[in-house]
Design a protein around this motif. Structure first.
Motif, PDB file in Angstrom:
ATOM      1  N   MET A   1      61.137 -14.450  56.559  1.00  0.00           N
ATOM      2  CA  MET A   1      62.329 -13.596  56.439  1.00  0.00           C
ATOM      3  C   MET A   1      62.207 -12.405  57.382  1.00  0.00           C
ATOM      4  O   MET A   1      61.165 -11.758  57.451  1.00  0.00           O
ATOM      5  N   ASN A   2      63.265 -12.125  58.164  1.00  0.00           N
ATOM      6  CA  ASN A   2      63.257 -11.022  59.124  1.00  0.00           C
ATOM      7  C   ASN A   2      63.469  -9.714  58.388  1.00  0.00           C
ATOM      8  O   ASN A   2      64.486  -9.510  57.723  1.00  0.00           O
ATOM      9  N   ASN A   3      62.518  -8.789  58.520  1.00  0.00           N
ATOM     10  CA  ASN A   3      62.633  -7.492  57.867  1.00  0.00           C
ATOM     11  C   ASN A   3      63.018  -6.380  58.836  1.00  0.00           C
ATOM     12  O   ASN A   3      62.784  -5.208  58.566  1.00  0.00           O
ATOM     13  N   SER A   4      63.548  -6.753  60.003  1.00  0.00           N
ATOM     14  CA  SER A   4      63.951  -5.743  60.988  1.00  0.00           C
ATOM     15  C   SER A   4      64.979  -4.809  60.372  1.00  0.00           C
ATOM     16  O   SER A   4      65.944  -5.263  59.746  1.00  0.00           O
ATOM     17  N   PRO A   5      64.805  -3.491  60.548  1.00  0.00           N
ATOM     18  CA  PRO A   5      65.768  -2.546  59.958  1.00  0.00           C
ATOM     19  C   PRO A   5      67.153  -2.645  60.592  1.00  0.00           C
ATOM     20  O   PRO A   5      68.125  -2.143  60.035  1.00  0.00           O
ATOM     21  N   THR A   6      67.255  -3.286  61.787  1.00  0.00           N
ATOM     22  CA  THR A   6      68.572  -3.393  62.435  1.00  0.00           C
ATOM     23  C   THR A   6      69.329  -4.646  62.025  1.00  0.00           C
ATOM     24  O   THR A   6      70.490  -4.821  62.392  1.00  0.00           O
ATOM     25  N   LEU A   7      68.686  -5.541  61.257  1.00  0.00           N
ATOM     26  CA  LEU A   7      69.320  -6.808  60.912  1.00  0.00           C
ATOM     27  C   LEU A   7      70.544  -6.594  60.028  1.00  0.00           C
ATOM     28  O   LEU A   7      70.494  -5.906  59.016  1.00  0.00           O
ATOM     29  N   LEU A   8      71.658  -7.228  60.441  1.00  0.00           N
ATOM     30  CA  LEU A   8      72.874  -7.218  59.632  1.00  0.00           C
ATOM     31  C   LEU A   8      73.034  -8.516  58.855  1.00  0.00           C
ATOM     32  O   LEU A   8      73.402  -8.517  57.688  1.00  0.00           O
ATOM     33  N   GLY A   9      72.799  -9.634  59.527  1.00  0.00           N
ATOM     34  CA  GLY A   9      72.988 -10.921  58.870  1.00  0.00           C
ATOM     35  C   GLY A   9      72.911 -12.041  59.882  1.00  0.00           C
ATOM     36  O   GLY A   9      72.323 -11.891  60.955  1.00  0.00           O
ATOM     37  N   ASN A  10      73.552 -13.149  59.549  1.00  0.00           N
ATOM     38  CA  ASN A  10      73.489 -14.336  60.395  1.00  0.00           C
ATOM     39  C   ASN A  10      74.884 -14.904  60.624  1.00  0.00           C
ATOM     40  O   ASN A  10      75.770 -14.779  59.770  1.00  0.00           O
ATOM     41  N   ILE A  11      75.046 -15.548  61.771  1.00  0.00           N
ATOM     42  CA  ILE A  11      76.318 -16.177  62.115  1.00  0.00           C
ATOM     43  C   ILE A  11      76.594 -17.319  61.133  1.00  0.00           C
ATOM     44  O   ILE A  11      75.734 -18.181  60.896  1.00  0.00           O
ATOM     45  N   SER A  12      77.804 -17.316  60.567  1.00  0.00           N
ATOM     46  CA  SER A  12      78.178 -18.395  59.646  1.00  0.00           C
ATOM     47  C   SER A  12      79.353 -19.215  60.152  1.00  0.00           C
ATOM     48  O   SER A  12      79.621 -20.301  59.628  1.00  0.00           O
ATOM     49  N   ALA A  13      80.078 -18.687  61.176  1.00  0.00           N
ATOM     50  CA  ALA A  13      81.194 -19.439  61.756  1.00  0.00           C
ATOM     51  C   ALA A  13      81.480 -18.886  63.139  1.00  0.00           C
ATOM     52  O   ALA A  13      81.304 -17.686  63.395  1.00  0.00           O
ATOM     53  N   VAL A  14      81.945 -19.755  64.063  1.00  0.00           N
ATOM     54  CA  VAL A  14      82.244 -19.355  65.441  1.00  0.00           C
ATOM     55  C   VAL A  14      83.577 -19.966  65.845  1.00  0.00           C
ATOM     56  O   VAL A  14      83.838 -21.148  65.573  1.00  0.00           O
ATOM     57  N   SER A  15      84.433 -19.155  66.481  1.00  0.00           N
ATOM     58  CA  SER A  15      85.690 -19.665  67.040  1.00  0.00           C
ATOM     59  C   SER A  15      85.720 -19.317  68.524  1.00  0.00           C
ATOM     60  O   SER A  15      84.710 -18.928  69.098  1.00  0.00           O
ATOM     61  N   SER A  16      86.870 -19.406  69.149  1.00  0.00           N
ATOM     62  CA  SER A  16      86.963 -19.257  70.600  1.00  0.00           C
ATOM     63  C   SER A  16      86.474 -17.906  71.110  1.00  0.00           C
ATOM     64  O   SER A  16      85.762 -17.825  72.103  1.00  0.00           O
ATOM     65  N   SER A  17      86.834 -16.819  70.441  1.00  0.00           N
ATOM     66  CA  SER A  17      86.431 -15.494  70.925  1.00  0.00           C
ATOM     67  C   SER A  17      85.841 -14.622  69.824  1.00  0.00           C
ATOM     68  O   SER A  17      85.595 -13.443  70.043  1.00  0.00           O
ATOM     69  N   SER A  18      85.633 -15.189  68.665  1.00  0.00           N
ATOM     70  CA  SER A  18      85.138 -14.382  67.554  1.00  0.00           C
ATOM     71  C   SER A  18      84.104 -15.163  66.746  1.00  0.00           C
ATOM     72  O   SER A  18      83.908 -16.365  66.936  1.00  0.00           O
ATOM     73  N   ALA A  19      83.442 -14.473  65.853  1.00  0.00           N
ATOM     74  CA  ALA A  19      82.450 -15.101  64.975  1.00  0.00           C
ATOM     75  C   ALA A  19      82.467 -14.389  63.633  1.00  0.00           C
ATOM     76  O   ALA A  19      82.878 -13.224  63.531  1.00  0.00           O
ATOM     77  N   VAL A  20      82.019 -15.105  62.598  1.00  0.00           N
ATOM     78  CA  VAL A  20      81.914 -14.522  61.257  1.00  0.00           C
ATOM     79  C   VAL A  20      80.433 -14.393  60.929  1.00  0.00           C
ATOM     80  O   VAL A  20      79.651 -15.324  61.127  1.00  0.00           O
ATOM     81  N   VAL A  21      80.062 -13.220  60.421  1.00  0.00           N
ATOM     82  CA  VAL A  21      78.663 -12.936  60.090  1.00  0.00           C
ATOM     83  C   VAL A  21      78.554 -12.718  58.591  1.00  0.00           C
ATOM     84  O   VAL A  21      79.288 -11.894  58.016  1.00  0.00           O
ATOM     85  N   GLU A  22      77.658 -13.472  57.936  1.00  0.00           N
ATOM     86  CA  GLU A  22      77.385 -13.215  56.531  1.00  0.00           C
ATOM     87  C   GLU A  22      76.259 -12.189  56.451  1.00  0.00           C
ATOM     88  O   GLU A  22      75.182 -12.396  57.014  1.00  0.00           O
ATOM     89  N   LEU A  23      76.541 -11.074  55.787  1.00  0.00           N
ATOM     90  CA  LEU A  23      75.553 -10.001  55.704  1.00  0.00           C
ATOM     91  C   LEU A  23      74.355 -10.445  54.872  1.00  0.00           C
ATOM     92  O   LEU A  23      74.494 -11.137  53.849  1.00  0.00           O
ATOM     93  N   ALA A  24      73.185 -10.017  55.326  1.00  0.00           N
ATOM     94  CA  ALA A  24      71.946 -10.362  54.624  1.00  0.00           C
ATOM     95  C   ALA A  24      71.856  -9.612  53.306  1.00  0.00           C
ATOM     96  O   ALA A  24      72.434  -8.529  53.134  1.00  0.00           O
ATOM     97  N   ASP A  25      71.138 -10.189  52.339  1.00  0.00           N
ATOM     98  CA  ASP A  25      70.978  -9.549  51.032  1.00  0.00           C
ATOM     99  C   ASP A  25      70.284  -8.198  51.154  1.00  0.00           C
ATOM    100  O   ASP A  25      70.500  -7.290  50.335  1.00  0.00           O
ATOM    101  N   SER A  26      69.448  -8.048  52.195  1.00  0.00           N
ATOM    102  CA  SER A  26      68.704  -6.793  52.360  1.00  0.00           C
ATOM    103  C   SER A  26      69.570  -5.653  52.858  1.00  0.00           C
ATOM    104  O   SER A  26      69.162  -4.492  52.839  1.00  0.00           O
ATOM    105  N   VAL A  27      70.766  -5.977  53.320  1.00  0.00           N
ATOM    106  CA  VAL A  27      71.651  -4.950  53.886  1.00  0.00           C
ATOM    107  C   VAL A  27      72.426  -4.281  52.761  1.00  0.00           C
ATOM    108  O   VAL A  27      73.210  -4.929  52.053  1.00  0.00           O
ATOM    109  N   GLU A  28      72.178  -3.018  52.585  1.00  0.00           N
ATOM    110  CA  GLU A  28      72.925  -2.248  51.593  1.00  0.00           C
ATOM    111  C   GLU A  28      74.157  -1.660  52.262  1.00  0.00           C
ATOM    112  O   GLU A  28      74.123  -1.284  53.435  1.00  0.00           O
TER     113      GLU A  28
END
Length: 590
Positions: free
Chosen positions: A1-28
């Motif tokens: 598990m990545n514990n980097s303080p800058t981590l927001l989350g991971n890519i969960s979907a990608v379209s032509s010019s945008s992407a959706v990011v699911e925030l990590a549980d560690s992100v308050e």
């Protein structure tokens, strides 16, 4: 598990010019402290980076959402949080570039962009860019714009009343030509159309100001003989029949040809002169001759001897029409001549010529022709006065101009400048050698969809063709929804301050090619002097706070202090001075 303080989350979907990011549980939700600075999680308009091995993709947060679902095994609710990002660029070999060469994959990590990352994007000084302010999310990061693309690809500044539009415009123009309050662009050519007379206080030290007001130190003259004859006839005479227009144009061409010899204009071929050729002629003489044709009676049937009344020759300079003896009955002189069909139009023309509020155009000082078409100064002196002085900015103060004639006056100014740019494009004084930026304040007043005047016609030409001839336009308006779509579509850079009106926001959203709908939706909550900048001149779609002006360099557009002024004790007021100022059309200081 990545514990980097800058981590927001991971890519969960990608379209032509945008992407959706699911925030990590560690992100308050809330604030995280990184590199000694506070960063708010998931703020719309803030930047993120996506790690792709050798490359880092960059995006901007356009929106966020949250949902919860029931875990069947444990019987508890799990919150899931997403942010939507628009992909905007990448860093390759240490250099930031707009656009992306590869898409992220599902599961790629997304991180907060900190100041050290932002400096890689914004921190490098690029030749041809000028600083306009700082990132709203990081005061230590400067925002710059590409001067070449801002001017040649056109731009627009939008903002509701009270959003700081005039102050921001002044700040941008000052930043464009100065550094540390010293002129660093001595050969700049910026011509600002000031509809309300508010920019002299902000830019007067780096600008020459010309005004239509009678008391102005530098009077603005726009010679009528530069105006399109068709538009001039409309203004002077109202509605004319085709035959009446033909007579007017024929006389105009004849007088222009005569002026070639009278003024010793070398190199002008009389056979190529048209009604639109910018040659001087006396409009009063044409009025006098039209009065003659419309009213003349003759002493002979061959119509060679006019039947003038006593002292009836009239005088064109004094606008005294010729007078004739009435026609006699039967076959005796005087014989009937003119049909009197233009009496209404000629009366209106005389009224216009005598109206002092139009003297800057119809009595243009040293550019005013005598009855033979002779002038003291030619167009070269006029254009040199506007563009050839030692300061980088020219302000044309049109605050005393009647609203009904604003389009004609402004259109003529633009016509003169654009024609010069076309025919002199290869010359040293031409616009390709030394480009010109036209800043058009209150653009919605003369560029609306329903407008059909000369100003709109000229701005459309400049928007479509100006780049080829070194002429750029910057529109400034509080109502983008009223501006003609053809003109708006040519603006490569949009600078939008706070906009409250839904219709206006929709126009701005459609003009932003990046499709950053989430950022556009923040327009109603922008602070005064803060803007969203997108387009060709910006490195990235950016939320920016503009540079503050010096305390004594703000436009004269500040709102009145109602509460303070109403609390003051009542004083004796001189209303006679108020009326005298109106009558004399002078801005007296009281």
């Amino acid at each position: 598990m990545n514990n980097s303080p800058t981590l927001l989350g991971n890519i969960s979907a990608v379209s032509s010019s945008s992407a959706v990011v699911e925030l990590a549980d560690s992100v308050e939700s809330g604030i995280v402290i990184l590199e000694g600075r506070n960063y708010r999680i998931g703020q719309v308009g803030s930047f993120v980076k996506i790690l792709l091995g050798y490359n880092n993709l960059y995006g901007v947060i356009a929106g966020s959402s949250e949902s919860s679902q029931l875990d069947d095994q444990d019987g508890i609710h799990l919150d899931r949080r997403w942010i939507k990002i628009e992909l905007i660029g990448e860093i390759v070999a240490g250099e930031f570039e707009r656009g992306i060469s590869e898409y992220p994959s599902i599961g790629n990590e997304v991180h907060i962009v900190v100041d050290s990352d932002l400096k890689k994007i914004f921190g490098k000084d690029i030749d041809g860019h000028f600083n306009v302010g700082t990132l709203s999310s990081s005061d230590g990061i400067s925002v710059s714009l590409d001067l070449d693309k801002l001017v040649t690809r056109h731009s627009a500044i939008f903002g509701s009343t009270g959003s700081g539009k005039s102050t921001s415009t002044a700040s941008i123009l000052r930043s464009m030509v100065t550094a540390a309050e010293k002129i660093n662009m001595p050969s700049a050519r910026i011509l600002l159309i000031d509809i309300h007379g508010e920019y002299q206080s902000a830019l007067g030290d780096i600008a020459n100001v010309f005004s239509v007001l009678p008391e102005a130190e530098n009077k603005l003259y726009v010679p009528y003989w530069c105006i399109s004859p068709t538009h001039l006839m409309e203004f002077l005479c109202g509605t004319l029949s085709d035959s009446q227009k033909a007579i007017f144009l024929d006389k105009t061409v004849s007088e222009k040809i005569n002026s070639i010899t009278a003024n010793n204009f070398d190199g002008v071929n009389p056979d190529r002169v048209t009604s639109s050729t910018p040659l001087p002629y006396s409009i009063k003489k044409i009025w006098h001759e039209l009065c003659f044709l419309d009213n003349v009676n003759w002493m002979d049937k061959d119509q060679t001897v006019p039947a003038y009344a006593t002292n009836g020759l009239g005088d064109c300079e004094s606008l005294i029409a010729p007078k004739f003896q009435p026609p006699a009955p039967g076959n005796t002189p005087p014989f009937k001549g003119g049909a009197g069909l233009m009496k209404r139009q000629l009366d209106l023309m005389k009224s216009r010529l005598a109206d002092t509020q139009y003297s800057f155009m119809l009595e243009p000082g040293e550019w005013s022709p005598n009855k033979n078409g002779v002038i003291e100064k030619d167009l070269d002196a006029l254009v040199e006065g506007w563009l050839g002085h030692e300061k980088p900015i020219t302000i044309l103060d049109l605050s005393g101009m009647p609203s009904s004639r604003l389009s004609l006056l402004l259109g003529t100014i633009l016509d003169v400048l654009f024609e010069v740019s076309i025919w002199g494009r290869e010359l040293q004084a031409g616009m390709r050698k030394r480009p010109l930026l036209l800043v058009l304040e209150e653009a919605h007043r003369y560029l609306s969809k329903s407008e059909t005047g000369l100003a709109k016609e000229m701005v459309q030409r400049i928007a479509k063709e100006g780049r080829k001839f070194g002429v750029g336009a910057m529109l400034v308006s509080q109502r983008p929804s009223e501006i003609d779509e053809t003109i708006l579509s040519q603006c490569g850079t949009i600078i939008s301050l706070r906009i409250n009106n839904t219709t206006d926001r929709g126009i701005v959203k459609s003009a932003m090619s990046e499709g950053l709908s989430g950022i556009v939706d923040t327009l109603p909550i922008l602070r005064t002097g803060e803007a969203i900048i997108v387009g060709e001149a910006a490195k990235l779609p950016t939320r920016c706070r503009f540079n503050l002006l010096p305390d004594d360099k703000y436009p004269n557009s500040k709102d009145p202090c109602v509460a303070d002024s109403w609390k003051k004790p009542k004083e004796v007021e001189n209303y006679k001075e108020l009326i005298n100022s109106w009558r004399s059309q002078t801005n007296n200081q009281g």
